[in-house]
Scaffold this motif. Structure first.
Motif, PDB file in Angstrom:
ATOM      1  N   HIS A   1       0.644  -1.173   0.073  1.00  0.00           N
ATOM      2  CA  HIS A   1       0.062  -0.020  -0.044  1.00  0.00           C
ATOM      3  C   HIS A   1       0.762   1.106  -0.139  1.00  0.00           C
ATOM      4  N   ASN A   2       2.211   1.366  -0.311  1.00  0.00           N
ATOM      5  CA  ASN A   2       2.847   2.183  -0.514  1.00  0.00           C
ATOM      6  C   ASN A   2       3.414   2.986   1.038  1.00  0.00           C
ATOM      7  N   ASP A   3       2.952   2.141   2.110  1.00  0.00           N
ATOM      8  CA  ASP A   3       3.122   2.773   3.351  1.00  0.00           C
ATOM      9  C   ASP A   3       4.715   2.412   3.989  1.00  0.00           C
ATOM     10  N   TYR A   4       5.725   3.193   3.778  1.00  0.00           N
ATOM     11  CA  TYR A   4       6.764   3.000   4.115  1.00  0.00           C
ATOM     12  C   TYR A   4       6.969   3.046   5.733  1.00  0.00           C
ATOM     13  N   ARG A   5       6.250   3.717   6.188  1.00  0.00           N
ATOM     14  CA  ARG A   5       6.374   3.896   7.713  1.00  0.00           C
ATOM     15  C   ARG A   5       5.746   2.786   8.384  1.00  0.00           C
ATOM     16  N   ALA A   6       4.617   1.746   7.799  1.00  0.00           N
ATOM     17  CA  ALA A   6       4.219   0.745   8.402  1.00  0.00           C
ATOM     18  C   ALA A   6       5.136  -0.321   7.996  1.00  0.00           C
ATOM     19  N   PHE A   7       5.802  -0.560   7.054  1.00  0.00           N
ATOM     20  CA  PHE A   7       6.740  -1.177   6.752  1.00  0.00           C
ATOM     21  C   PHE A   7       7.934  -1.220   7.439  1.00  0.00           C
ATOM     22  N   LEU A   8       8.563  -0.186   7.942  1.00  0.00           N
ATOM     23  CA  LEU A   8       9.835   0.104   8.623  1.00  0.00           C
ATOM     24  C   LEU A   8       9.170  -0.535  10.057  1.00  0.00           C
ATOM     25  N   SER A   9       8.262  -0.207  10.505  1.00  0.00           N
ATOM     26  CA  SER A   9       7.899  -0.581  11.824  1.00  0.00           C
ATOM     27  C   SER A   9       7.538  -2.173  11.853  1.00  0.00           C
ATOM     28  N   SER A  10       7.106  -2.759  10.840  1.00  0.00           N
ATOM     29  CA  SER A  10       6.871  -4.200  10.991  1.00  0.00           C
ATOM     30  C   SER A  10       8.367  -4.875  10.784  1.00  0.00           C
ATOM     31  N   SER A  11       8.983  -4.205  10.080  1.00  0.00           N
ATOM     32  CA  SER A  11      10.491  -4.855   9.715  1.00  0.00           C
ATOM     33  C   SER A  11      11.428  -4.845  10.679  1.00  0.00           C
ATOM     34  N   LEU A  12      11.100  -3.864  11.647  1.00  0.00           N
ATOM     35  CA  LEU A  12      12.100  -3.208  12.758  1.00  0.00           C
ATOM     36  C   LEU A  12      11.361  -3.232  13.928  1.00  0.00           C
ATOM     37  N   PRO A  13      11.270  -4.480  14.686  1.00  0.00           N
ATOM     38  CA  PRO A  13      10.456  -4.580  16.019  1.00  0.00           C
ATOM     39  C   PRO A  13      10.999  -3.758  16.783  1.00  0.00           C
ATOM     40  N   GLY A  14      10.234  -3.100  17.349  1.00  0.00           N
ATOM     41  CA  GLY A  14      10.411  -1.916  18.479  1.00  0.00           C
ATOM     42  C   GLY A  14      11.139  -0.569  18.170  1.00  0.00           C
ATOM     43  N   LEU A  15      10.969  -0.537  16.949  1.00  0.00           N
ATOM     44  CA  LEU A  15      11.458   0.818  16.125  1.00  0.00           C
ATOM     45  C   LEU A  15      10.567   1.752  16.794  1.00  0.00           C
ATOM     46  N   GLU A  16       9.289   2.066  16.777  1.00  0.00           N
ATOM     47  CA  GLU A  16       8.364   2.839  17.026  1.00  0.00           C
ATOM     48  C   GLU A  16       8.633   3.490  18.626  1.00  0.00           C
ATOM     49  N   LYS A  17       8.826   2.250  19.393  1.00  0.00           N
ATOM     50  CA  LYS A  17       9.195   2.652  21.064  1.00  0.00           C
ATOM     51  C   LYS A  17      10.157   3.554  20.963  1.00  0.00           C
ATOM     52  N   GLN A  18      11.507   2.898  20.330  1.00  0.00           N
ATOM     53  CA  GLN A  18      12.430   3.632  20.413  1.00  0.00           C
ATOM     54  C   GLN A  18      12.762   5.116  20.029  1.00  0.00           C
TER      55      GLN A  18
END
Length: 352
Positions: free
Chosen positions: A197-214
């Protein structure tokens, strides 16, 4: 080229299918290659028969093989995509994929099959001159893809055909119907192939677990150097972004600087996006010898950018400074700056 064996990259879309049919009509022996990049598998450098059929007309029945480069794609294109965003830059994965996956796969497979040349369905042209091959724009300005091919070397261009370079998209659609291409009515995808869906933010979050919290709750700094609010994490923002900032202002605000080491983004009015200089590295010069002296050119800093006159100043063999005649908006680290002279691609590099 009107004889010999051409290996053509087959994507499953209308452009590569029409390119194959055009080469058949020119009298070439044509073989298709579908490079698989999104399997959960290691590379398989054995060519396997593919079920892809490009046309219902027997005259355009060509053998198609599959080459699996999924691991190489993950280790180069996807890994670079993540690393660049974590460094506060905005990458262009298509240019890297063209160089490191598509052309490497095509040229490797051509050697295995004994093909004389490779071809793709890109809207670009490779023109032979007394100084060697040159990369030129496709004649359809709305579809020209030469910007994405700046990384190709002269040696690679010398082994490549672009059958669609002299055609417009409507002409290709018409040829697809004439050639009974199965993908004739298939819609074009504008998405990055590995980003749902061209959502790179969701891709980064799902492929890098814990990124959002960091990275959450970083500071948003305004033009006065004051904290104007807090953001969701610096990798989720790009230069020039306006939406999703979550702060109120009497004027529109845009991201104009990213500080990954401090998890900060800086914002300002539209004027704060204007820059008249940039530095680029990882230069590749396919249209001219590597320059030693400053020269004049036209430059784009993104695919749909308007070309702007500029002065290119070599800093060393691998870096240049670019001074624009008029300021450019939202110069973005990680994107490519590509230099043109008329419709010839001179070269390009990655913006610092």
């Amino acid at each position: 080229m009107t004889s010999g064996h051409a290996l053509l990259g087959i994507s499953g879309g209308v452009d590569s299918a029409v390119a194959a049919c055009l080469l058949v009509d020119k009298g070439l022996q044509v073989t298709g290659l579908n490079i698989r990049i999104l399997d959960n598998a290691q590379d398989n450098l054995t060519l396997e028969p593919s079920p892809i059929v490009i046309s219902d007309d027997p005259a355009y029945s060509i053998p198609v093989y599959t080459l699996n480069l999924s691991a190489s794609f993950r280790d180069t294109v996807i890994a670079n995509f993540r690393e660049e965003y974590l460094a506060g830059r905005t990458p262009n994965p298509c240019t890297l994929c063209n160089k490191e996956i598509k052309w490497k796969g095509l040229l490797l497979s051509a050697r295995m099959l004994g093909a004389d040349i490779v071809a793709t369905g890109h809207y670009a042209r490779s023109i032979c001159t007394e100084n060697g091959p040159e990369l030129h724009k496709g004649i359809d300005p709305s579809k020209d893809q030469s910007y994405f091919l700046w990384m190709l070397s002269r040696e690679e261009l010398d082994q490549t055909l672009f059958p669609l370079g002299e055609l417009t998209k409507p002409e290709v659609r018409e040829l697809a119907r004439r050639f009974s291409v199965r993908a004739a009515a298939k819609k074009e995808s504008q998405e990055i192939c590995f980003i749902p869906h061209n959502d790179y933010r969701a891709f980064l979050s799902s492929s890098l677990p814990g990124l959002e919290k960091q990275v959450c709750n970083g500071e948003i700094i305004d033009a006065r150097g004051k904290v104007a609010g807090h953001h969701k994490g610096y990798p989720f923002y790009t230069i020039g972004q306006r939406r999703g900032l979550g702060i109120s202002s009497s004027e529109p605000l845009y991201v104009n600087r990213i500080e990954p080491e401090r998890n900060r983004i800086h914002v300002g009015g539209k004027d704060s996006l204007a820059r008249d200089t940039l530095t680029a590295h990882s230069m590749n010069w396919s249209g001219i010898p590597a320059p030693r002296e400053p020269f004049r050119s036209l430059a784009r800093i993104r695919y749909r950018d308007t070309e702007t006159p500029c002065r290119v100043i070599p800093l060393d063999r691998n870096r240049v400074e670019v001074v624009f005649d008029t300021p450019k908006q939202a110069v973005t680290a990680g994107q490519a700056v590509v230099f043109f002279r008329d419709d010839t691609v001179l070269g390009g590099g990655i913006i610092v």
